[in-house]
Design a protein around this motif. Structure first.
Motif, mmCIF file in Angstrom:
data_model
loop_
_atom_site.group_PDB
_atom_site.id
_atom_site.type_symbol
_atom_site.label_atom_id
_atom_site.label_comp_id
_atom_site.label_asym_id
_atom_site.label_seq_id
_atom_site.Cartn_x
_atom_site.Cartn_y
_atom_site.Cartn_z
ATOM 1 N N ASP A 82 -13.411 2.549 -21.115
ATOM 2 C CA ASP A 82 -14.635 3.154 -20.216
ATOM 3 C C ASP A 82 -14.405 4.606 -20.317
ATOM 4 O OD1 ASP A 82 -15.701 0.940 -20.217
ATOM 5 O OD2 ASP A 82 -15.050 0.630 -18.119
ATOM 6 N N LEU A 83 -13.418 5.233 -21.135
ATOM 7 C CA LEU A 83 -13.296 6.726 -21.029
ATOM 8 C C LEU A 83 -13.582 7.472 -22.307
ATOM 9 C CD1 LEU A 83 -9.601 6.843 -19.336
ATOM 10 C CD2 LEU A 83 -11.984 7.086 -18.277
ATOM 11 N N HIS A 84 -14.197 8.647 -22.138
ATOM 12 C CA HIS A 84 -14.356 9.240 -23.360
ATOM 13 C C HIS A 84 -13.086 10.258 -23.794
ATOM 14 C CE1 HIS A 84 -16.744 12.035 -26.014
ATOM 15 N NE2 HIS A 84 -16.217 13.233 -25.342
ATOM 16 N N LYS A 85 -13.039 10.416 -25.418
ATOM 17 C CA LYS A 85 -11.732 10.978 -25.483
ATOM 18 C C LYS A 85 -12.249 12.204 -26.161
ATOM 19 C CE LYS A 85 -9.348 7.023 -27.007
ATOM 20 N NZ LYS A 85 -8.855 6.145 -28.200
ATOM 21 N N ILE A 86 -11.711 13.425 -25.762
ATOM 22 C CA ILE A 86 -11.878 14.540 -26.296
ATOM 23 C C ILE A 86 -11.053 14.809 -27.526
ATOM 24 C CG2 ILE A 86 -11.941 17.423 -25.984
ATOM 25 C CD1 ILE A 86 -12.640 16.875 -22.946
ATOM 26 N N THR A 87 -11.409 15.191 -28.723
ATOM 27 C CA THR A 87 -10.568 15.099 -29.825
ATOM 28 C C THR A 87 -10.441 16.444 -30.394
ATOM 29 O OG1 THR A 87 -12.140 14.332 -31.333
ATOM 30 C CG2 THR A 87 -11.134 12.632 -30.391
ATOM 31 N N SER A 88 -9.589 16.728 -31.247
ATOM 32 C CA SER A 88 -9.130 17.972 -31.892
ATOM 33 C C SER A 88 -10.201 18.133 -32.923
ATOM 34 C CB SER A 88 -7.709 18.131 -32.331
ATOM 35 O OG SER A 88 -7.434 19.386 -33.040
ATOM 36 N N PRO A 89 -10.984 19.187 -33.331
ATOM 37 C CA PRO A 89 -11.725 19.231 -34.164
ATOM 38 C C PRO A 89 -10.983 19.573 -35.614
ATOM 39 C CG PRO A 89 -12.017 20.964 -32.910
ATOM 40 C CD PRO A 89 -11.000 20.089 -32.059
ATOM 41 N N MET A 90 -9.584 19.981 -35.536
ATOM 42 C CA MET A 90 -9.038 20.576 -36.630
ATOM 43 C C MET A 90 -7.347 20.275 -36.608
ATOM 44 S SD MET A 90 -9.521 24.658 -35.188
ATOM 45 C CE MET A 90 -11.213 24.129 -35.010
ATOM 46 N N VAL A 91 -6.650 20.422 -37.548
ATOM 47 C CA VAL A 91 -5.186 20.459 -37.359
ATOM 48 C C VAL A 91 -4.890 22.063 -36.902
ATOM 49 C CG1 VAL A 91 -3.262 20.430 -38.703
ATOM 50 C CG2 VAL A 91 -5.148 19.214 -39.253
ATOM 51 N N GLY A 92 -4.156 22.137 -35.905
ATOM 52 C CA GLY A 92 -3.738 23.297 -35.377
ATOM 53 C C GLY A 92 -2.575 22.968 -34.016
ATOM 54 N N THR A 93 -2.259 24.192 -33.350
ATOM 55 C CA THR A 93 -1.503 23.839 -32.146
ATOM 56 C C THR A 93 -2.361 24.350 -31.075
ATOM 57 O OG1 THR A 93 0.374 25.435 -33.466
ATOM 58 C CG2 THR A 93 0.465 25.352 -31.092
ATOM 59 N N PHE A 94 -2.081 23.215 -30.248
ATOM 60 C CA PHE A 94 -2.773 23.177 -28.669
ATOM 61 C C PHE A 94 -2.153 23.912 -27.733
ATOM 62 C CE2 PHE A 94 -2.561 20.916 -24.727
ATOM 63 C CZ PHE A 94 -4.038 20.399 -24.499
ATOM 64 N N GLU A 115 -20.119 22.414 -21.514
ATOM 65 C CA GLU A 115 -19.697 23.586 -22.175
ATOM 66 C C GLU A 115 -18.185 24.137 -21.435
ATOM 67 O OE1 GLU A 115 -22.909 26.293 -22.347
ATOM 68 O OE2 GLU A 115 -23.975 24.880 -23.366
ATOM 69 N N SER A 116 -17.630 23.131 -20.761
ATOM 70 C CA SER A 116 -16.378 23.792 -20.202
ATOM 71 C C SER A 116 -15.413 23.743 -21.161
ATOM 72 C CB SER A 116 -15.980 22.595 -18.948
ATOM 73 O OG SER A 116 -17.034 22.420 -17.903
ATOM 74 N N ILE A 117 -14.718 24.775 -21.049
ATOM 75 C CA ILE A 117 -13.533 24.837 -22.298
ATOM 76 C C ILE A 117 -12.321 24.302 -21.526
ATOM 77 C CG2 ILE A 117 -11.986 26.532 -23.055
ATOM 78 C CD1 ILE A 117 -14.220 28.675 -23.269
ATOM 79 N N VAL A 118 -11.797 23.429 -22.256
ATOM 80 C CA VAL A 118 -10.313 22.510 -21.920
ATOM 81 C C VAL A 118 -9.139 23.028 -22.615
ATOM 82 C CG1 VAL A 118 -12.095 20.442 -21.248
ATOM 83 C CG2 VAL A 118 -11.149 20.607 -23.394
ATOM 84 N N CYS A 119 -9.275 23.682 -23.654
ATOM 85 C CA CYS A 119 -8.153 24.056 -24.388
ATOM 86 C C CYS A 119 -8.448 24.859 -25.390
ATOM 87 C CB CYS A 119 -7.135 22.912 -24.755
ATOM 88 S SG CYS A 119 -7.842 21.917 -26.106
ATOM 89 N N ILE A 120 -7.412 25.416 -26.147
ATOM 90 C CA ILE A 120 -7.393 26.235 -27.299
ATOM 91 C C ILE A 120 -6.688 25.500 -28.451
ATOM 92 C CG2 ILE A 120 -6.695 28.484 -28.352
ATOM 93 C CD1 ILE A 120 -7.074 29.737 -25.832
#
Length: 161
Positions: A82-94, A115-120
């Motif tokens: 029942d949970l949504h996964k926020i996935t990485s749109p690219m290869v990189g460093t989290f 539109e909340s920013i969750v990470c870089i």
């Protein structure tokens, strides 16, 4: 000119395909992608055209040694259907925060909006802000700060509202 989202979509499509090189030209702008060599090239048009909106630049995290705060160990969520996964749109460093001295963008229990920013995710010296794209509550952070992430890798689990 290409929008950042358009370039991201092109990267996703090229990454998912079996082609090694991709070149696209439109309105005097050119995007050239090569998978195996790691070359990404964007050529601006010969005429300078006023941009419709300013582009925000995110401060780069400092490469100095980081003193990590104690991490609260939370039992993994058993049922993720029942949970949504926020996935990485690219290869990189989290990165969980804009710089080592700042608090994390989000932590377990935080409410997020579309539109909340969750990470870089840093890719090729570009710091890309990742948005939640869903309203809900952060249930679990799946990667550690400074960890290398893959395209499509789940970063967060969100209980949608």
């Amino acid at each position: 000119m290409f929008k950042v989202q358009e370039i991201r979509e092109i990267i996703k499509l090229v990454d998912a395909s079996s082609i090694d090189e991709f070149v696209y030209e439109a309105d005097g702008a050119k995007v050239k992608l090569k998978k195996n060599s790691g070359v990404t090239e964007v050529v601006a048009p010969k005429q300078v055209v006023a941009a419709p909106a300013p582009v925000a630049v995110v401060a780069a995290p400092v490469a100095a040694p980081k003193v990590e705060a104690p991490v609260e160990v939370v039992a993994p969520v058993a049922d993720t259907t029942d949970l949504h996964k926020i996935t990485s749109p690219m290869v990189g460093t989290f990165y969980q925060s804009p710089n080592p001295e700042s608090p994390a963008f989000v932590k377990v229990g935080d409410k997020v909006g579309d539109e909340s920013i969750v990470c870089i995710v840093e890719a090729m010296k570009l710091f890309n802000e990742i948005e939640a794209e869903i309203k809900g509550e952060i249930v679990e952070v799946l990667v550690k700060d400074g960890q290398l992430v893959e395209y499509g890798q789940p970063l967060f689990l969100v209980k949608a509202e």
